[in-house]
Enzyme design. Structure first.
Site, short mmCIF file in Angstrom:
data_model
loop_
_atom_site.label_atom_id
_atom_site.label_comp_id
_atom_site.label_asym_id
_atom_site.label_seq_id
_atom_site.Cartn_x
_atom_site.Cartn_y
_atom_site.Cartn_z
N GLU A 716 0.88 -1.17 0.00
CA GLU A 716 0.00 0.00 0.00
C GLU A 716 0.91 1.21 0.00
OE1 GLU A 716 -3.08 0.79 -0.13
OE2 GLU A 716 -3.87 -1.25 -0.21
N CYS A 750 -2.61 8.37 3.73
CA CYS A 750 -2.46 8.17 2.28
C CYS A 750 -3.79 8.45 1.59
CB CYS A 750 -1.93 6.79 1.95
SG CYS A 750 -2.76 5.48 2.80
#
Ligand code: FDA
Length: 955
Positions: A716, A750
């Protein structure tokens, strides 16, 4: 008394029917629409949504475009007049005509409920009401401000309204105030300071009110604010020389009986009677939906009859306290009002001792009858333009068209449809497997806030604890010790951390491979039980866990709590998911052939976690591996090892066998790299920066001699996430959501929003409001719940983001910047405009409180700009145009797309999370596919045919 109540109900019911509201007159232009809406739910939804967005449309083309988008759909059955309007609205000239006609219809609708659009129109409305023998309470439309400038302007408008009311004279002056409009930083998590701030802010208005003997009501809004509003009421009562004050109780709340006792106790302390308005409550649908979304008990009754009964009970109590209270019975329901009259008669109260209150435009027949009986009546008079008044108007429309509404039943008795109010409300909010999300803390409760505060103090006294690696059977001290510090006070040591190195890596991987067969052979139910016990431990220690997050990661109270909840969710969700995947699977098997499938653990896994979700992501990655049958070696982020250690504590309490979860705090260079390259590792789960993620991907692709498997990498990485704000967006919602998405946890997610793409003319008003919102943000130590923005994680992050501030100034224009304290790794939140799609500010991940605004001609260009990055993680759209929503839904290909809401805060099992392009490889965390990445699929085919004998064909 029952027969007296019935008698009065019949009398008032007849009176009500004497004045038919335009809303329920099927022959009128407004009533015609509502009549149709009552008959067709599809049309009703479309109508209310259209009405809601109409004031924000500024050209005839836009109106006709929306008209078609909302109504020209199969599921919407149209009345003839609207079908004609729709047909007319296709040509340019005719579109103008249709737009004018529609606006005028919606204005007429609004005029049913809104007495004056401007303060200047107020005197006329007041005089008209006074002529009918009623007094008034004036409400300024508009709720939930996003900036201090808006809050201050709102208060000034209240003062202007008071002046107008004084100039009109002729009766008892009263204002009804909504506190949410008076403070942009209002948050129950910081209730005490909010109350003090509001009291101070209201002071000038109260002084002026006292001079003219005006009565100030604090309106009651949603349940979350209830305690705060009652606290404020109590504080205001204590101010010497305060004007007459009133509070509101909502009968639909289960707690209102207790709240009434509290109000009576307050009232007894002061001379003069305190006004208490009793209403049923105007936010029923929202209360039910939000409680279900958060997993909290629903605070309102769910059966209308219970609300009515509670109202009657509270009326009896209120009127019984008429010696200390001035009860105000606010209802348009003949039975509820009749009950109050009957109780008042039985108590021999005089009409001066209590009053009835009605909303402007509702129950006029009953209003007349009450005045004629000699009762006191006060009308609630909303003032303001349609745009800020839309929330109020939609509430009234919903209320009046609900099939539980007394007025609707009175005026449209022949319609009975299943109530979506109850049917929808009971919809499940959890998965079919019994998994339920951990409810976040309800910070509106004073007990929750004080427990949380105590946990912070406890953890403060434990700062400096030692954290060691866990290798094999136990803790292993090393001779490399480094402090982990509090980003808000870098000289405050949170933990002394023994750093793992290559020796610990080798030992941990060797041990993990030793225990792999036994762990893999452990039945799934047992493995899942360890996860559930670890979840229970975290639940029991959730407050201290959150406090560690505040000190070590500088998360605010809510963000810290959410991190812990998400960790618990991952544990329980993956436990349930693995049980699902473990069910025997049989593939198509013709006679004589038995085909089955099963999953095996891939082998030893490594979880390399980020500091921004130091517990949640660490837990998610490592326990997905564990439950799938793989021992795991966990490397917490270098900045947050103390928080990472909580997972070890949870699994120790759960009794996990030694060696199955090992823990290696240390630097990425020394520990992370060695883990990634180790030939004994089969799966690497990583969350972090793109640079490190791509490095891991490349390194893991090597297969040195002796390594008999290809490593699997689950990565990720970053995002450069955009929210598109369409021309017709609801800016109240968009600005609040962008503020949270861009600046929540200082923009260090994020998923955070770092680009806003404004479509067409929305650009200026949006930028203006965002700028004011940013300047209003409270920045400071997250230990103080009033601070919305804390420091960045470390000095390197601070320096990097500061470099982007300089880049932003060279590429575009710094439109607004907040403040920041001197000590700690703070960067003041910033808003840049005039940013072009190719600018670095529009392309590079910044990971800080920096927001760039780009401008697009239309929705197509906005989507193109949104997609023009290396990343595809989250994205958002604010639009009320169904066609644009559909278009962006289709085109904006990101892992998580959010429509008309913020773009952070994905919830396990509800919004599986993860992106593609350079945002990541792998399936979404917290979703049904995630565990498969830690498993090897295996298929077994057995030939069951023996010399012509087919067991399956015996029958
Ligand atoms: P009626 O008897 O038709 O009751 C409708 C109400 O029943 C709904 O509004 C809801 O409360 C409740 N209900 C509907 N479905 C239900 C279900 N399935 N289960 C349980 N209950 C259900 N409101 C507020 O929240 N804060 C405020 O400060 C004010 N201020 C105010 C001032 C004045 C002067 C008036 C007249 C009204 C308010 N209100 C308010 C609005 C008030 O809450 C709203 O008008 C009433 O709920 C309407 O109730 P009636 O008794 O008129 O109608």
């Amino acid at each position: 008394m029952t027969s007296r109540t019935e008698e009065l109900t019949a009398e008032l019911g007849d009176a009500l029917l004497q004045v038919r509201p335009a809303l329920f007159d099927p022959d009128g232009r407004v009533g015609g629409l509502i009549d149709w809406a009552l008959r067709d739910i599809g049309f009703r939804t479309a109508l209310f949504r259209f009405v809601d967005c109409l004031p924000s449309l500024d050209s005839a083309d836009e109106v006709s475009d929306h008209l078609r988008a909302y109504f020209d759909r199969d599921e919407v059955v149209l009345p003839a007049s609207l079908r004609t309007a729709l047909r007319l609205a296709t040509g340019r000239w005719t579109a103008q005509v249709a737009a004018v006609a529609l606006r005028s219809n919606v204005r007429a609708l609004a005029r049913q409920f809104i007495a004056a659009e401007t303060p200047a129109q107020l005197p006329r409305a007041l005089r008209r009401l006074h002529r009918h023998g009623v007094s008034t309470t004036i409400d300024l439309l508009g709720e939930r401000t996003v900036s201090e400038a808006e809050a201050v302007a709102h208060l000034a408008e209240y003062r202007a309204l008071l002046e107008h009311a004084v100039a009109v004279g002729g009766g008892d002056i009263s204002l009804s105030v909504k506190v949410s409009a008076l403070d942009s930083q209002l948050d129950v998590v910081d209730a005490q300071r909010c109350v003090a701030r509001l009291a101070e802010r209201l002071r000038p208005l109260l002084e002026e009110a006292a001079q003219v003997d005006a009565l100030i009501y604090l309106d009651m809004e949603d349940h979350q604010l209830k305690e705060l509003v009652l606290d404020l009421f109590q504080v205001l009562m204590e101010i010497p020389g305060a004007p007459r004050l009133g509070c509101v109780l909502q009968a639909y709340l289960r707690e209102s009986d207790a709240d009434l006792s509290r109000v009576v106790a307050i009232a007894r302390r002061y001379p003069g009677r305190v006004s208490v308005r009793l209403v049923k409550g105007a936010y029923w649908d929202t209360e039910v939906a939000l409680a279900r979304q958060r997993g909290w008990p629903v605070p309102v009754f769910e059966d209308k009859a219970e609300t009515d009964a509670a109202f009657a009970h509270l009326v009896t109590r209120l009127l019984g306290e008429a010696a200390v209270l001035k009860p105000a019975i606010a209802s348009h329901n003949a039975a509820s009002v009749a009950h109050a009259l009957a109780v008042a008669e039985s108590l021999a109260l005089t009409p001066e001792q209590y009053e009835f209150q009605l909303l402007y435009g509702m129950g006029e027949g009953m209003q007349k009858a009450l005045v004629a009986r000699g009762n006191r009546v006060r009308v609630y008079v909303p003032v303001g333009a349609l745009l800020p008044g839309m929330a109020y108007l939609v509430r009234r429309l919903l209320e009046n068209t609900a099939n539980t509404s007394f007025l609707r039943r009175t005026f449209v008795p022949d319609l009975s449809e299943p109530s979506p109010r109850t049917a929808g409300a009971t919809a499940r909010s959890s998965g079919e497997d019994g998994f339920r999300n951990e409810p976040p803390l309800d910070f509106s409760r004073v007990a929750v806030r004080s427990d949380f505060s105590r946990a912070i103090d406890q953890v403060r006294s434990r700062l400096g604890e030692v954290v060691t690696p866990v290798v094999g059977d136990g803790d292993r001290a090393t001779d490399r010790i480094q402090p982990s510090v509090n980003p808000a006070h870098p000289d405050q040591v949170v933990a002394m951390v023994h750093q793992a190195g290559p020796d610990e890596v080798d030992a941990a991987i060797a041990r993990a491979n030793e225990v792999q067969p036994a762990w893999q052979a452990t039945p799934v139910q047992e493995r899942a039980a360890y996860l559930r016990r670890a979840a229970a431990y975290l639940r029991d220690h959730r407050l201290t866990a959150a406090a560690w997050l505040i000190f070590e990661a500088a998360k605010g109270w809510r963000e810290a709590d959410a991190d812990v909840c998400e960790a618990i969710d991952f544990l329980e969700y993956y436990a349930a998911e693995m049980a699902r995947l473990d069910r025997p699977r049989r593939y198509a098997s013709p006679p004589g052939e038995d085909n089955t499938g099963e999953y095996l653990g891939r082998g030893v896994a490594v979880a390399i976690a980020p500091w921004n979700f130091p517990l949640a992501i660490l837990t998610g990655m490592s326990t997905a591996a564990l439950v799938a049958g793989n021992p795991v070696v966990v490397k917490p982020a270098s900045n947050t090892p103390r928080v990472g250690r909580l997972l070890v504590e949870a699994f120790r309490a759960a009794g996990l066998p030694a060696g199955v979860l090992q823990f290696l705090p240390g630097s990425g260079g020394a520990v992370g790299d060695a883990l990634v390259r180790h030939s004994g590792v089969h799966t690497i789960a990583f969350t972090g920066s793109r640079e490190v993620g791509l490095g891991i991907h490349a390194a893991a692709a090597q297969t040195p001699a002796g390594q008999r498997h290809v490593k699997r990498v689950i990565c990720e990485m970053g995002g450069k996430n955009a929210i598109i704000v369409d021309r017709d967006a609801d800016l109240d919602e968009a600005v609040a959501a962008i503020r949270q998405s861009a600046f929540g946890y200082q923009g260090q997610k994020c998923s955070a929003c770092s680009r806003v793409i404004a479509v067409g003319a929305v650009h200026e008003p949006l930028v203006e409001r965002l700028a004011q919102a940013i300047e209003s943000l409270a920045v400071g130590d997250p230990v103080n719940p009033g601070n919305r923005i804390g420091p960045l994680i470390d000095s390197a992050a601070q320096a990097k983001v500061e470099r982007y501030l300089a880049i932003g100034q060279s590429e575009g224009r710094l439109r607004a910047q907040g403040r920041k304290p001197d000590e700690g790794y703070y960067v003041a939140p910033a808003l840049f405009t005039d940013i072009a799609p190719h600018h670095r500010l529009a392309q590079e991940e910044i990971f800080g409180p920096v927001l760039a605004v780009l401008h697009a001609r239309d929705i197509e260009e906005a989507a193109t700009i949104a997609l023009d990055t290396d990343y595809a993680l989250t994205g958002g759209l604010f639009s009320r145009h169904p066609g644009h929503v559909a278009y962006v839904r289709e085109r904006f290909r990101v892992g998580n797309l959010y429509i008309n809401r913020g773009i952070t805060g994905a919830i396990v099992g509800r919004q599986p999370f993860g992106g593609f392009a350079l945002s990541g490889i792998g399936s979404q965390a917290g979703g049904a596919d995630y565990l498969l990445q830690f498993l090897l699929p295996r298929t077994i085919c057995e030939n069951t045919l023996r010399r012509g004998f087919v067991p399956e064909m015996l029958e």
